[in-house]
Scaffold this active site. Structure first.
Site, PDB file in Angstrom:
ATOM      1  CD  GLN A  17      -2.399   7.238  12.449  1.00  0.00           C
ATOM      2  OE1 GLN A  17      -1.657   7.671  13.303  1.00  0.00           O
ATOM      3  NE2 GLN A  17      -3.635   6.837  12.687  1.00  0.00           N
ATOM      4  N   GLY A  18       2.346   6.513   9.342  1.00  0.00           N
ATOM      5  CA  GLY A  18       3.665   6.911   8.866  1.00  0.00           C
ATOM      6  C   GLY A  18       4.703   5.829   9.021  1.00  0.00           C
ATOM      7  CG  ASP A  19       5.707   4.001  12.439  1.00  0.00           C
ATOM      8  OD1 ASP A  19       6.671   4.730  12.168  1.00  0.00           O
ATOM      9  OD2 ASP A  19       5.141   4.017  13.544  1.00  0.00           O
ATOM     10  CB  SER A  20       2.648   1.994   6.245  1.00  0.00           C
ATOM     11  OG  SER A  20       1.374   1.863   6.801  1.00  0.00           O
ATOM     12  CG  HIS A  52      -0.465   0.209   2.520  1.00  0.00           C
ATOM     13  ND1 HIS A  52      -0.196  -0.817   3.399  1.00  0.00           N
ATOM     14  CD2 HIS A  52      -0.157   1.351   3.190  1.00  0.00           C
ATOM     15  CE1 HIS A  52       0.240  -0.320   4.547  1.00  0.00           C
ATOM     16  NE2 HIS A  52       0.275   0.992   4.446  1.00  0.00           N
ATOM     17  CG  ASP A  84       0.388  -4.154   2.895  1.00  0.00           C
ATOM     18  OD1 ASP A  84       0.667  -3.583   1.820  1.00  0.00           O
ATOM     19  OD2 ASP A  84       0.174  -3.550   3.959  1.00  0.00           O
TER      20      ASP A  84
END
Length: 269
Positions: free
Chosen positions: A215-218, A82, A128
């Site tokens: 959020q932002g660590d994906s 993603h 993913d």
């Protein structure tokens, strides 16, 4: 609208960083999981790329950080699918060797090719994972890849790394952070998420939450020692009780990652 906001919170992609132009909106929306997802390091401590040289982050062409990644060879970086789909390949950048985003340390390289499994559609449905093939080589030590499932035992302490938010909906970190989280059993994770897939996912976290990716660590690494076992993928909120982080189970894709990393080698004539 309430349902849409809930999905956004679960996705661990820093959407505000990549939506720098209206043209990006359809791309990001298409990547959003129907089950939701969230990732930054909540409850962790500062870390350094000197200790974790394989940890990198992704930006758009304007330098906005939105995901993490991990060096798997001198010319390849693994991340979440993603994340790879969030911006156009031509606008994608990998920043390596930079602990503090406010500096110009390390190296920034563009991406010449992206591999994502044909089966990927939504983080909540698995698969993913992505491999970014770089336009230049990186002078930093790659992570080790797992050879068997021994590191996936329940209770194994793993380290998650990233530059994401330090609280759910809070500010993003300027520096690399890390947190120690224990792996859960498949049955334990399935108790939290009915869509949990033991083939493609692994969970980590504490019963009372408090420590997690956000959020932002994906796309960032979950490692045991120097071995990569997971990539930050999705979850329900950040560091919530009874809602562990969900990571891509790297062992399932290790052959594909190795194959794509090998094919990423630059050839000079």
């Amino acid at each position: 609208m309430a349902k849409h906001r809930r999905r956004d919170r679960k996705f661990r992609l820093a959407l505000t960083a990549v939506i720098t132009a209206a043209a990006f909106v359809p791309v990001v929306a298409a990547a959003m999981p129907s089950t939701g997802a969230r990732p930054n390091i909540v409850g962790g401590t500062e870390a350094s790329t000197s200790s974790y040289p394989f940890a990198v982050y992704l930006t758009d062409k304007s330098g906005n950080q939105f995901c993490g990644g991990v060096i798997v060879s001198a010319t390849a970086v693994a991340t979440a699918a993603h994340c790879a789909n969030a911006v156009k390949r031509a606008d994608l950048r990998v920043v390596a060797g930079r602990t503090d985003k406010r500096t110009n340390d390390g190296k920034t390289v563009s991406v010449r090719e992206v591999w994502v499994p044909d089966s990927f559609s939504d983080p909540g449905k698995g698969d993913d994972v992505a491999v970014l093939k770089l336009a230049q080589s990186l002078p930093y030590r790659p992570v080790e890849l797992p050879s068997d499932d021994s590191l996936y035992a329940e209770g194994t302490q793993a380290t998650v790394l990233g530059w994401g938010r330090t609280s759910d909906g809070g500010p993003r970190s300027d520096v690399l952070r890390k947190a120690e989280v224990p792996l859960l059993s498949d049955s334990g994770c399935r108790a939290s998420y009915s869509n949990y897939d033991s083939r493609s996912m692994v969970c980590a976290g504490y019963p009372d939450g408090k420590i997690d990716a956000c959020q932002g660590d994906s796309g960032g690494p979950l490692v045991v020692g120097g071995t990569l076992i997971g990539l930050v993928s999705w979850g329900d909120g950040c560091a919530q009780a009874g809602k562990p982080g969900v990571y891509t189970r790297v062992l399932t894709y290790v052959n594909e990652i190795r194959r794509e990393a090998e094919s990423s080698r630059l050839v000079f004539w």
